[in-house]
Design a protein around this motif. Structure first.
Motif, mmCIF file in Angstrom:
data_model
loop_
_atom_site.group_PDB
_atom_site.id
_atom_site.type_symbol
_atom_site.label_atom_id
_atom_site.label_comp_id
_atom_site.label_asym_id
_atom_site.label_seq_id
_atom_site.Cartn_x
_atom_site.Cartn_y
_atom_site.Cartn_z
ATOM 1 N N GLU A 90 12.719 6.258 -3.249
ATOM 2 C CA GLU A 90 13.621 6.353 -4.391
ATOM 3 C C GLU A 90 14.549 5.145 -4.487
ATOM 4 O OE1 GLU A 90 13.131 8.774 -6.410
ATOM 5 O OE2 GLU A 90 14.669 8.227 -7.842
ATOM 6 N N GLU A 91 14.800 4.515 -3.318
ATOM 7 C CA GLU A 91 15.686 3.357 -3.313
ATOM 8 C C GLU A 91 15.059 2.152 -3.997
ATOM 9 O OE1 GLU A 91 14.788 5.050 -0.752
ATOM 10 O OE2 GLU A 91 16.551 5.947 0.187
ATOM 11 N N ASN A 92 13.678 2.141 -4.144
ATOM 12 C CA ASN A 92 13.004 0.999 -4.755
ATOM 13 C C ASN A 92 13.173 1.034 -6.276
ATOM 14 O OD1 ASN A 92 12.161 0.098 -2.300
ATOM 15 N ND2 ASN A 92 10.211 1.205 -2.387
ATOM 16 N N LEU A 93 14.336 0.677 -6.707
ATOM 17 C CA LEU A 93 14.642 0.662 -8.140
ATOM 18 C C LEU A 93 14.778 -0.767 -8.638
ATOM 19 C CD1 LEU A 93 17.384 3.473 -8.290
ATOM 20 C CD2 LEU A 93 14.931 3.697 -8.770
ATOM 21 N N CYS A 94 14.506 -0.958 -9.869
ATOM 22 C CA CYS A 94 14.661 -2.276 -10.496
ATOM 23 C C CYS A 94 16.139 -2.652 -10.494
ATOM 24 C CB CYS A 94 14.118 -2.228 -11.925
ATOM 25 S SG CYS A 94 14.378 -3.773 -12.844
ATOM 26 N N GLU A 95 16.475 -3.809 -9.963
ATOM 27 C CA GLU A 95 17.871 -4.233 -9.895
ATOM 28 C C GLU A 95 18.479 -4.418 -11.288
ATOM 29 O OE1 GLU A 95 18.092 -7.737 -7.558
ATOM 30 O OE2 GLU A 95 17.459 -6.739 -5.698
ATOM 31 N N GLU A 96 17.629 -4.783 -12.257
ATOM 32 C CA GLU A 96 18.145 -5.061 -13.606
ATOM 33 C C GLU A 96 18.271 -3.809 -14.444
ATOM 34 O OE1 GLU A 96 17.119 -7.914 -17.480
ATOM 35 O OE2 GLU A 96 15.877 -8.003 -15.656
ATOM 36 N N HIS A 97 17.241 -2.935 -14.373
ATOM 37 C CA HIS A 97 17.223 -1.761 -15.264
ATOM 38 C C HIS A 97 17.448 -0.448 -14.530
ATOM 39 C CE1 HIS A 97 14.523 -4.867 -17.174
ATOM 40 N NE2 HIS A 97 15.442 -4.680 -18.139
ATOM 41 N N GLU A 98 17.512 -0.467 -13.191
ATOM 42 C CA GLU A 98 17.688 0.721 -12.363
ATOM 43 C C GLU A 98 16.634 1.787 -12.659
ATOM 44 O OE1 GLU A 98 21.657 2.137 -12.666
ATOM 45 O OE2 GLU A 98 22.544 0.361 -11.733
ATOM 46 N N GLU A 99 15.433 1.320 -12.913
ATOM 47 C CA GLU A 99 14.280 2.199 -13.110
ATOM 48 C C GLU A 99 13.339 2.050 -11.907
ATOM 49 O OE1 GLU A 99 13.498 4.327 -15.588
ATOM 50 O OE2 GLU A 99 15.423 3.982 -16.590
ATOM 51 N N LYS A 100 12.515 3.080 -11.711
ATOM 52 C CA LYS A 100 11.575 3.010 -10.583
ATOM 53 C C LYS A 100 10.595 1.858 -10.774
ATOM 54 C CE LYS A 100 9.721 6.438 -8.608
ATOM 55 N NZ LYS A 100 8.940 7.654 -8.292
ATOM 56 N N LEU A 101 10.291 1.189 -9.672
ATOM 57 C CA LEU A 101 9.309 0.104 -9.687
ATOM 58 C C LEU A 101 7.919 0.716 -9.607
ATOM 59 C CD1 LEU A 101 11.120 -2.274 -7.166
ATOM 60 C CD2 LEU A 101 11.058 -2.483 -9.655
ATOM 61 N N LYS A 102 7.191 0.656 -10.733
ATOM 62 C CA LYS A 102 5.876 1.295 -10.801
ATOM 63 C C LYS A 102 4.736 0.314 -10.984
ATOM 64 C CE LYS A 102 7.454 5.749 -12.611
ATOM 65 N NZ LYS A 102 7.255 6.763 -13.679
ATOM 66 N N LEU A 103 5.059 -0.927 -11.361
ATOM 67 C CA LEU A 103 4.024 -1.905 -11.666
ATOM 68 C C LEU A 103 4.166 -3.135 -10.768
ATOM 69 C CD1 LEU A 103 4.289 -1.734 -15.562
ATOM 70 C CD2 LEU A 103 2.610 -0.551 -14.118
ATOM 71 N N PHE A 104 3.055 -3.898 -10.698
ATOM 72 C CA PHE A 104 3.050 -5.127 -9.908
ATOM 73 C C PHE A 104 2.586 -6.279 -10.793
ATOM 74 C CE2 PHE A 104 0.961 -8.234 -7.119
ATOM 75 C CZ PHE A 104 2.002 -8.495 -6.232
ATOM 76 N N CYS A 105 3.406 -7.326 -10.896
ATOM 77 C CA CYS A 105 3.077 -8.485 -11.723
ATOM 78 C C CYS A 105 2.256 -9.472 -10.898
ATOM 79 C CB CYS A 105 4.365 -9.134 -12.233
ATOM 80 S SG CYS A 105 4.055 -10.644 -13.202
ATOM 81 N N GLU A 106 1.033 -9.741 -11.357
ATOM 82 C CA GLU A 106 0.132 -10.642 -10.629
ATOM 83 C C GLU A 106 0.662 -12.075 -10.631
ATOM 84 O OE1 GLU A 106 -2.455 -10.097 -8.900
ATOM 85 O OE2 GLU A 106 -3.340 -8.181 -9.481
ATOM 86 N N GLU A 107 1.189 -12.529 -11.770
ATOM 87 C CA GLU A 107 1.651 -13.920 -11.873
ATOM 88 C C GLU A 107 2.881 -14.164 -11.000
ATOM 89 O OE1 GLU A 107 -1.057 -13.520 -15.260
ATOM 90 O OE2 GLU A 107 0.441 -12.250 -14.329
#
Length: 273
Positions: A90-107
């Motif tokens: 649950e701690e893995n939240l987006c620092e900017e939007h405080e949403e759960k990190l669900k995706l991975f950006c390849e680039e």
């Protein structure tokens, strides 16, 4: 956070170091390390002896694998705990939007949230769900891990071969060293013996030469005495009156010739020796 760390530690303890996944039918090697039965069997494929542990590289002469039931039970418990844990990430939240990190950006090679996905920074990028990214990169890592393990195994074989060569060379050098020392020891003993023989011969020859010299000295003394006696007689004869001088003059001359002849014979013998 502490609970998450504990769960991660348990997962590490319940994971195979070959496939990096939960143990499946775990077995223990002679050195005490655990692996999935299929993983360690595949790692030892094609071997009849010298089975190395993939973790510590210790080798065993036989394929001894003992089932680890306790570890299998613990692995099942860890799996269940992992599935029922109270949102450990649950701690893995987006620092900017405080949403759960669900995706991975390849680039950008980073985890993002759904809002980030629609942002200008990532809209044109290739993104995939984190679970798919984990599985994909885990497979890629496994693909890199297999040749690395093979290279390490080949390197260890080469190292073992070189060590055996070094031991053989040391053994051969030691044998040659002992042979040289033995041969020189024999040669030294032979030379000492020859030296003693030669010195003994020299001593015997010296004794013989000294003996001959002493004999010669004795003969010279006898000759000298004879000469002195004859000289004395002739001097006395010369002083005698005519009648006395001529009386036995032939005997005196005869003795002189005899003594002189003996001296000539001695001189020739002495010069010939």
């Amino acid at each position: 956070m502490a609970a998450a760390n504990a769960a991660e530690s348990l997962r590490d303890e319940a994971s195979c170091s070959i496939c990096l996944d939960y143990f499946t039918d775990p077995v223990m090697t002679d050195c005490g390390h655990n692996f999935c039965r299929s993983c360690i069997t595949q790692s030892w494929e094609g071997r009849d002896t010298d089975f190395p542990c993939p973790q510590c590289r210790e080798t065993s002469q036989q394929r001894n694998l003992r089932p680890n039931r306790q570890l299998a039970n613990m692995t099942e418990m860890v799996k269940k705990l992992s599935q029922t844990s109270v949102r450990p990430k649950e701690e893995n939240l987006c620092e900017e939007h405080e949403e759960k990190l669900k995706l991975f950006c390849e680039e950008d090679q980073k985890m993002i949230c759904l809002i980030c996905r629609e942002s200008r920074d990532h809209k044109s990028h290739t993104v995939i769900p984190i679970k798919e990214a984990v599985q994909e990169y885990k497979e890629k890592l496994k693909m890199h891990l297999k040749p690395l393990r093979k290279n390490l195994e080949d390197l260890l074989k080469f190292t073992s071969t070189e060590e055996k060569k070094a031991e053989e060379l040391k053994s051969e050098a030691q044998i040659k060293r002992q042979k040289v020392e033995s041969e020189f020891e024999e040669l030294q003993q032979f030379l000492i013996k020859e030296k003693q023989i030669l010195l003994s011969r020299l001593e015997e020859e010296e004794k013989k030469i000294l003996q001959r010299i002493r004999e010669h000295e004795t003969q010279l003394e006898e000759q000298s005495s004879s000469f002195m006696q004859l000289i004395s007689e002739i001097e006395e004869k010369i002083q005698q009156p005519a009648t006395e001088l001529l009386k036995d003059v032939k005997d005196a001359l005869s003795r002189n010739r005899l003594v002189d002849g003996m001296w000539q014979i001695y001189s020739k013998c002495d010069s010939g020796s």
